[in-house]
Design a protein around this motif. Structure first.
Motif: not given
Length: 219
Positions: A101, A105, A197
């Motif tokens: 993840l 970001r 995402e």
């Protein structure tokens, strides 16, 4: 003297910016130092002064571009470990989240909000092997080692070589996903990979299942 240092800092930043654009577009072997200096608007002596060689320039580009990603991974790993009851291993899916993840970001927020890092990551398997090995040794091994240790604890009894295979497939799947091509043989239509995402969330489910899958039956 302060003005000279400021000029030197600006020149170094211009070279790095030009180099990362060139390496992302053409790869290490597809770019010459003269192409980079032309794009940066500096002379060859400036590159040699700040980086000594194209090799060291590439390694510095990679260090800067992976530094933020590594920090994000380690921070998220610390968070999932803190949320895990004492004495219990971290759930495999949470480890995958901590590994994957942060990519979304970094790419979608702050100073990582451009396609350059995505291109560089996608090209990492095609640049010269000795360079990739040195980049991994300098900038990635300490982070990958932490995740390997945690995955080993979360997959007790898994032979070391099989754990290596699983990590290999994890990283390979990540590299392919970051390229966000969306077109492969066997697909009815190109996939929409614009939401990174959501893409990484899908990948977390996929790879965590594969990491926990049993070993193949002997032939």
């Amino acid at each position: 003297m302060p003005q000279r240092r400021k000029t030197s800092t600006v020149t170094r930043a211009r070279v790095l910016h030009a180099a990362e654009q060139c390496f992302a577009d053409h790869g290490y072997n597809g770019v010459s130092l003269r192409q980079i200096t032309r794009r940066a608007g500096v002379n060859l002596a400036a590159v040699n002064y700040h980086f000594s060689s194209k090799r060291e320039l590439w390694l510095e580009v990679m260090r800067q571009r992976t530094e933020l990603l590594s920090a994000g991974r380690l921070q998220m790993l610390a968070e999932v470990k803190a949320a895990t009851p004492a004495g219990q291993p971290v759930p495999v899916e949470k480890l995958c989240e901590a590994f994957l993840l942060p990519i979304a970001r970094v790419l979608c927020t702050g100073r990582g909000s451009n396609v350059v890092l995505a291109k560089i990551i996608a090209r990492a398997f095609t640049d010269p092997r000795p360079l990739r090995d040195e980049h991994r040794r300098r900038n990635l091994d300490h982070v990958l080692g932490r995740f390997r240790e945690e995955l080993g604890a979360s997959l007790p009894g898994l032979p070391a070589d099989e754990l290596d295979w699983k990590i290999y497939f994890l990283v390979s799947a990540m590299m392919g996903a970051v390229a966000r091509e969306g077109r492969q043989a066997g697909l009815k239509k190109p996939l929409d990979t614009s939401d990174l995402e959501a893409l990484m969330q899908r990948l977390v489910k996929f790879v965590s299942g594969g990491l926990q899958a049993g070993l193949p039956a002997p032939a």
